[in-house]
Design an enzyme around this catalytic site. Sequence first.
Site, PDB file in Angstrom:
ATOM      1  N   TYR A   1      16.924 -12.439 -68.395  1.00 15.72           N
ATOM      2  CA  TYR A   1      16.564 -12.901 -69.738  1.00 15.72           C
ATOM      3  C   TYR A   1      17.642 -12.553 -70.766  1.00 15.72           C
ATOM      4  CZ  TYR A   1      11.745 -13.846 -68.167  1.00 15.72           C
ATOM      5  OH  TYR A   1      10.632 -14.327 -67.524  1.00 15.72           O
TER       6      TYR A   1
ATOM      7  N   ASP B   1       7.744 -11.324 -53.479  1.00 10.61           N
ATOM      8  CA  ASP B   1       6.895 -12.416 -52.980  1.00 10.61           C
ATOM      9  C   ASP B   1       5.687 -11.855 -52.243  1.00 10.61           C
ATOM     10  OD1 ASP B   1       8.980 -11.540 -51.371  1.00 10.61           O
ATOM     11  OD2 ASP B   1       9.387 -13.463 -50.444  1.00 10.61           O
TER      12      ASP B   1
ATOM     13  N   ASP C   1       7.382 -10.161 -65.876  1.00 12.42           N
ATOM     14  CA  ASP C   1       6.797 -11.178 -66.749  1.00 12.42           C
ATOM     15  C   ASP C   1       5.799 -12.016 -65.941  1.00 12.42           C
ATOM     16  OD1 ASP C   1       6.349 -12.906 -68.843  1.00 12.42           O
ATOM     17  OD2 ASP C   1       8.315 -13.838 -68.810  1.00 12.42           O
TER      18      ASP C   1
ATOM     19  N   LYS D   1      13.518  -7.795 -55.014  1.00 10.37           N
ATOM     20  CA  LYS D   1      13.856  -8.900 -54.097  1.00 10.37           C
ATOM     21  C   LYS D   1      15.187  -8.549 -53.435  1.00 10.37           C
ATOM     22  CE  LYS D   1      13.117 -13.030 -52.387  1.00 10.37           C
ATOM     23  NZ  LYS D   1      12.131 -13.188 -51.291  1.00 10.37           N
TER      24      LYS D   1
ATOM     25  N   ASP E   1       1.253 -11.709 -65.642  1.00 10.73           N
ATOM     26  CA  ASP E   1       0.349 -12.830 -65.940  1.00 10.73           C
ATOM     27  C   ASP E   1      -0.587 -13.061 -64.755  1.00 10.73           C
ATOM     28  OD1 ASP E   1       1.401 -13.451 -68.481  1.00 10.73           O
ATOM     29  OD2 ASP E   1       1.216 -15.598 -68.105  1.00 10.73           O
TER      30      ASP E   1
END
Length: 365
Positions: free
Chosen positions: A145, A226, A251, A194, A255
């Site tokens: 980001y 994942d 992020d 990851k 959610d």
Amino acid sequence: MEKSFAILEGDGIGPEIMGEAIKVLKAVEDKYGHNFKLVYAPFGASAYFTHGSPFPEKTKNVCDEADFIIKGPVGLAVEEMHQIPQEHRPEHAAILPLRRRYDTFANFRPVKLPAGLKSFSPLKEEVIGKGIDILMIRELVGGIYFGDKIEGAATGMKFARDDCVYTDKDVRRVAIVAFEEARKRKARLTNVHKANVLATARFWREIVEAVAEDYPDVPYQSVLVDNAAFQLVVNPTQFNGVMLLENMQGDILTDQAGGIIGSLGLMPSACIGPEKGYVEPAHGSAPDIAGKNTANPYSMIGSVAMLFEECLGIPEEARDIWHSIFQIFEEGFITRDLVSPWQSNKKVINTSDFGDRVVQKVLKA
Ligand code: NAD
């Protein structure tokens, strides 16, 4: 205690849920004899329309002068974003600069669903078992980001590139915060990454594992992002404790966690920096329900509770708020976002009714 707060109401449901959070903050102020100074300042898409910038200079000064910042969600509905030029969009020109300005590197996002409120979750009651109690800690000022964003053309092809960069300092400091929290809770720390594909993730894992050596008392596990997404749905309570995530993965998975406990309206957060921090709901401005007095203010009221416990070190005041909120739910009241076919026996209340009930209970607690 005397403290000053910058109040950034934001967009969409921001002003509605902020109104309820401020009622609760004032109830705590009266009850405990604190002296809180509140200074409102424009921020977000609404600030762009009225002041030509989503983070006007005046707001920067208000935030600089305040001890802490209480921020509502910002942003327009996806289909309305074209009204603001890319360089002035709130995500890019307000949220990221706010985080950078105060270097708020550790974002605490509690994912709490006590066993008594299992029915909020779309998952089977057996899956929720003894209840979910995960503190997700998201790195907030590094990674993709904040890296360079390039759109261009070369050798006849158009391309776009987002750079993901982490320094050892970035990873180490958030890892230390996460291990300290896990130690405080006597809980396991799950490091999400990851590392099977990304260089930045291998680097992240190496540094977190070096920090882990200083915390032999904290049980540690590492999981690929994942697989973490999958495991969170099939067996979320295995992660009870602390989960450490880099910025973008945090992020997304926070959610998902909101979905697992029943609503993004149940997701408060605190963003901690070296000197100053701010609190905000983990969700967006929910333009689809703005102005209807139906939003769930838990996320904003819970963020004020987090301000008290994480930023001001006054946990008793925070406990009063948490206790009041959960009592309201246990009495069978819910907001519209929590309505589902298997919750037909609940009584639906609106945003301001929820806030009023929290205030009454805080004053009596
Ligand atoms: P959103 O998080 O605003 O909403 C997703 C869904 O959750 C919607 O159905 C919404 O009604 C519901 N919801 C969210 N909060 C709720 C609450 N308190 N009570 C009841 N229901 C609630 O996501 P979106 O619609 O994709 O984004 C809207 C805007 O918010 C976009 O401009 C986005 O960029 C921005 N955004 C801002 C932040 C922030 O301010 N930190 C974070 C995420 C998204």
